[in-house]
Design a protein around this motif. Structure first.
Motif, PDB file in Angstrom:
ATOM      1  N   PRO A   1       0.832  -1.202   0.000  1.00  0.00           N
ATOM      2  CA  PRO A   1       0.000   0.000   0.000  1.00  0.00           C
ATOM      3  C   PRO A   1       0.865   1.250   0.000  1.00  0.00           C
ATOM      4  O   PRO A   1       1.982   1.249   0.541  1.00  0.00           O
ATOM      5  N   ARG A   2       0.370   2.319  -0.584  1.00  0.00           N
ATOM      6  CA  ARG A   2       1.129   3.569  -0.672  1.00  0.00           C
ATOM      7  C   ARG A   2       1.524   4.082   0.716  1.00  0.00           C
ATOM      8  O   ARG A   2       2.557   4.762   0.869  1.00  0.00           O
ATOM      9  N   SER A   3       0.761   3.725   1.747  1.00  0.00           N
ATOM     10  CA  SER A   3       1.037   4.204   3.101  1.00  0.00           C
ATOM     11  C   SER A   3       2.214   3.493   3.768  1.00  0.00           C
ATOM     12  O   SER A   3       2.686   3.929   4.826  1.00  0.00           O
ATOM     13  N   THR A   4       2.706   2.414   3.180  1.00  0.00           N
ATOM     14  CA  THR A   4       3.802   1.646   3.782  1.00  0.00           C
ATOM     15  C   THR A   4       5.089   2.462   3.784  1.00  0.00           C
ATOM     16  O   THR A   4       5.405   3.146   2.810  1.00  0.00           O
ATOM     17  N   SER A   5       5.835   2.375   4.854  1.00  0.00           N
ATOM     18  CA  SER A   5       7.051   3.169   4.972  1.00  0.00           C
ATOM     19  C   SER A   5       8.106   2.714   3.961  1.00  0.00           C
ATOM     20  O   SER A   5       8.216   1.526   3.647  1.00  0.00           O
ATOM     21  N   PRO A   6       8.903   3.634   3.456  1.00  0.00           N
ATOM     22  CA  PRO A   6       9.986   3.267   2.537  1.00  0.00           C
ATOM     23  C   PRO A   6      10.960   2.262   3.139  1.00  0.00           C
ATOM     24  O   PRO A   6      11.497   1.396   2.438  1.00  0.00           O
ATOM     25  N   GLU A   7      11.187   2.362   4.460  1.00  0.00           N
ATOM     26  CA  GLU A   7      12.099   1.438   5.127  1.00  0.00           C
ATOM     27  C   GLU A   7      11.559   0.006   5.090  1.00  0.00           C
ATOM     28  O   GLU A   7      12.311  -0.950   4.860  1.00  0.00           O
TER      29      GLU A   7
ATOM     30  N   ILE B   1       9.385  -1.203   2.879  1.00  0.00           N
ATOM     31  CA  ILE B   1       9.411  -1.657   1.487  1.00  0.00           C
ATOM     32  C   ILE B   1      10.814  -2.116   1.101  1.00  0.00           C
ATOM     33  O   ILE B   1      11.000  -3.172   0.486  1.00  0.00           O
ATOM     34  N   ALA B   2      11.824  -1.345   1.492  1.00  0.00           N
ATOM     35  CA  ALA B   2      13.211  -1.694   1.184  1.00  0.00           C
ATOM     36  C   ALA B   2      13.612  -2.993   1.878  1.00  0.00           C
ATOM     37  O   ALA B   2      14.323  -3.830   1.308  1.00  0.00           O
ATOM     38  N   ARG B   3      13.137  -3.159   3.104  1.00  0.00           N
ATOM     39  CA  ARG B   3      13.445  -4.362   3.881  1.00  0.00           C
ATOM     40  C   ARG B   3      12.883  -5.615   3.206  1.00  0.00           C
ATOM     41  O   ARG B   3      13.585  -6.631   3.063  1.00  0.00           O
ATOM     42  N   VAL B   4      11.635  -5.533   2.776  1.00  0.00           N
ATOM     43  CA  VAL B   4      11.004  -6.693   2.134  1.00  0.00           C
ATOM     44  C   VAL B   4      11.592  -6.934   0.753  1.00  0.00           C
ATOM     45  O   VAL B   4      11.834  -8.078   0.351  1.00  0.00           O
ATOM     46  N   GLN B   5      11.877  -5.854   0.030  1.00  0.00           N
ATOM     47  CA  GLN B   5      12.459  -6.016  -1.309  1.00  0.00           C
ATOM     48  C   GLN B   5      13.814  -6.719  -1.215  1.00  0.00           C
ATOM     49  O   GLN B   5      14.125  -7.605  -2.037  1.00  0.00           O
ATOM     50  N   LYS B   6      14.600  -6.341  -0.237  1.00  0.00           N
ATOM     51  CA  LYS B   6      15.927  -6.962  -0.082  1.00  0.00           C
ATOM     52  C   LYS B   6      15.790  -8.438   0.243  1.00  0.00           C
ATOM     53  O   LYS B   6      16.528  -9.286  -0.298  1.00  0.00           O
ATOM     54  N   ALA B   7      14.832  -8.771   1.102  1.00  0.00           N
ATOM     55  CA  ALA B   7      14.618 -10.178   1.462  1.00  0.00           C
ATOM     56  C   ALA B   7      14.145 -10.983   0.253  1.00  0.00           C
ATOM     57  O   ALA B   7      14.595 -12.114   0.036  1.00  0.00           O
ATOM     58  N   VAL B   8      13.227 -10.418  -0.533  1.00  0.00           N
ATOM     59  CA  VAL B   8      12.747 -11.108  -1.730  1.00  0.00           C
ATOM     60  C   VAL B   8      13.901 -11.368  -2.692  1.00  0.00           C
ATOM     61  O   VAL B   8      14.048 -12.461  -3.243  1.00  0.00           O
ATOM     62  N   ALA B   9      14.744 -10.371  -2.894  1.00  0.00           N
ATOM     63  CA  ALA B   9      15.890 -10.524  -3.791  1.00  0.00           C
ATOM     64  C   ALA B   9      16.795 -11.664  -3.328  1.00  0.00           C
ATOM     65  O   ALA B   9      17.308 -12.445  -4.145  1.00  0.00           O
TER      66      ALA B   9
ATOM     67  N   SER C   1      12.809 -13.584 -11.589  1.00  0.00           N
ATOM     68  CA  SER C   1      13.374 -12.369 -12.184  1.00  0.00           C
ATOM     69  C   SER C   1      13.934 -11.493 -11.078  1.00  0.00           C
ATOM     70  O   SER C   1      15.103 -11.605 -10.723  1.00  0.00           O
ATOM     71  N   GLY C   2      13.106 -10.644 -10.477  1.00  0.00           N
ATOM     72  CA  GLY C   2      13.571  -9.748  -9.419  1.00  0.00           C
ATOM     73  C   GLY C   2      13.917  -8.378  -9.964  1.00  0.00           C
ATOM     74  O   GLY C   2      14.608  -8.262 -10.984  1.00  0.00           O
ATOM     75  N   THR C   3      13.409  -7.346  -9.320  1.00  0.00           N
ATOM     76  CA  THR C   3      13.688  -5.966  -9.714  1.00  0.00           C
ATOM     77  C   THR C   3      13.796  -5.109  -8.460  1.00  0.00           C
ATOM     78  O   THR C   3      13.464  -5.552  -7.362  1.00  0.00           O
ATOM     79  N   SER C   4      14.201  -3.879  -8.655  1.00  0.00           N
ATOM     80  CA  SER C   4      14.156  -2.917  -7.557  1.00  0.00           C
ATOM     81  C   SER C   4      12.718  -2.417  -7.404  1.00  0.00           C
ATOM     82  O   SER C   4      11.881  -2.621  -8.285  1.00  0.00           O
ATOM     83  N   SER C   5      12.457  -1.755  -6.284  1.00  0.00           N
ATOM     84  CA  SER C   5      11.130  -1.174  -6.061  1.00  0.00           C
ATOM     85  C   SER C   5      10.802  -0.145  -7.136  1.00  0.00           C
ATOM     86  O   SER C   5       9.695  -0.136  -7.687  1.00  0.00           O
ATOM     87  N   ALA C   6      11.756   0.711  -7.442  1.00  0.00           N
ATOM     88  CA  ALA C   6      11.521   1.756  -8.441  1.00  0.00           C
ATOM     89  C   ALA C   6      11.259   1.161  -9.817  1.00  0.00           C
ATOM     90  O   ALA C   6      10.373   1.621 -10.560  1.00  0.00           O
ATOM     91  N   GLU C   7      11.996   0.120 -10.179  1.00  0.00           N
ATOM     92  CA  GLU C   7      11.806  -0.519 -11.483  1.00  0.00           C
ATOM     93  C   GLU C   7      10.430  -1.152 -11.599  1.00  0.00           C
ATOM     94  O   GLU C   7       9.753  -1.029 -12.630  1.00  0.00           O
TER      95      GLU C   7
END
Length: 323
Positions: free
Chosen positions: A257-263, A265-273, A293-299
């Motif tokens: 959700p848009r309300s989720t903190s950037p920290e 999101i970054a934490r989960v993205q790193k774990a997924v990667a 595949s895997g991408t960054s949050s911005a991508e």
């Protein structure tokens, strides 16, 4: 069965040992992943393949909930409304590409209400038939059968506004055949009726019907992928049979959700990667016709924006609009 469970568990432990566990930032509350389709389909397989390893990396329980209905709209609307910081959703080309293009009213905005976390896998599409109902052995024979029976053959998809629906509409336009669309509430129910012969043709990701193709209960006619798949080496791509415009695969990823903190999101993205680097996870995905595949949050966020625009063009050309 016990041996497979032991090996999977050891793989998850090894993965967690290979990467430092990140401290949970939400007081160890469970991380909830909402799957906007029923169990049994490709959308459901993706997070379940990652669940154990992801939980160990994050240091918190990961639970998966199926919230099906309205082509994935019900589940994704629930994700969009969440404000707990621990709710994520499995986004698909259907929920974050097709739905915004075909639904006149949607209970979420695919771009404004979400932040992409990561694309997880790409998924080739497939057209399969029940060989006990349609005797076609290949693409040319199927098209000939459909042209000989205009409007008499139905095709199943996981629902109105899903990528299966779009693939079916594109197939009809590309080949000049006439078929009747039968939407279901997810891939599982659709496959069941195709197996039962109620609806003889099915469009969806390879993952949903692969076991039934391998058992001989269904026959795969063509796949949307750049080359033949290792799991279906005898099945040609759409490009091979002269329809390259049908060759684009689908994809699955995680959104927040848009309300989720950037920290967070970054934490989960790193774990997924990190999870996607695990050979055991990749092997399970490959065996199901899903390709990591895997991408960054911005991508991934930008990818969603691009897909919405692309699918609006496809929907307009196919005259698909849902109230």
């Amino acid at each position: 069965m016990q041996r497979r469970f032991f090996l999977a568990s050891m793989s998850a432990v090894a993965l967690a040992a290979s990467f430092p566990v990140q401290a949970a930032t939400q007081d160890m509350a469970p991380l909830r992943i909402v799957v906007p389709f029923p169990p049994g389909g490709a959308t459901d397989m993706v997070p379940r393949n990652m669940q154990d390893a992801l939980s160990k990396l994050l240091g918190q329980p990961v639970i998966i909930e199926n919230k099906a209905g309205a082509g994935g709209s019900i589940g994704m609307a629930e994700v969009a409304r969440a404000v707990d910081g621990n709710t994520f959703g499995v986004a698909t080309l259907s929920t974050h590409g097709v739905n915004p293009a075909v639904y006149k009213k949607l209970p979420y905005d695919a771009v404004k209400d979400f932040v992409g976390v990561s694309e997880v896998v790409k998924a080739p599409g497939v057209i399969v038939i029940n060989p006990s109902v349609i005797p076609a052995k290949n693409f040319a024979e199927l098209v000939a059968y459909l042209k000989a029976n205009p409007g008499k053959v139905s095709y199943a998809t996981p629902g109105n506004g899903t990528i299966g629906h779009m693939w079916g509409a594109q197939f009809i336009k590309s080949t000049g055949v006439q078929m009747v669309h039968i939407p279901y509430r997810g891939a599982g129910p659709a496959v069941n009726d195709v197996l039962g012969g109620q609806v003889p043709v099915y469009f969806d990701q390879v993952a949903s019907s692969l076991p039934h193709v391998q058992s001989g209960k269904l026959r795969a006619i063509a796949v949307s992928w750049g080359e033949r798949l290792a799991v279906l080496p005898e099945v040609p791509t759409y490009k091979e049979v002269g329809h390259p415009e049908l060759n684009d695969p689908s994809w699955f990823g995680l959104v927040a959700p848009r309300s989720t903190s950037p920290e967070q999101i970054a934490r989960v993205q790193k774990a997924v990667a990190q999870v996607l680097q695990d050979p055991a996870v990749k092997k399970r995905m490959d065996a199901q016709g899903l390709y990591v595949s895997g991408t960054s949050s911005a991508e991934f966020t930008q990818q969603i924006i691009s897909e919405v625009g692309k699918m609006k063009t496809v929907a307009a050309a196919a005259h698909i609009s849902i109230e």
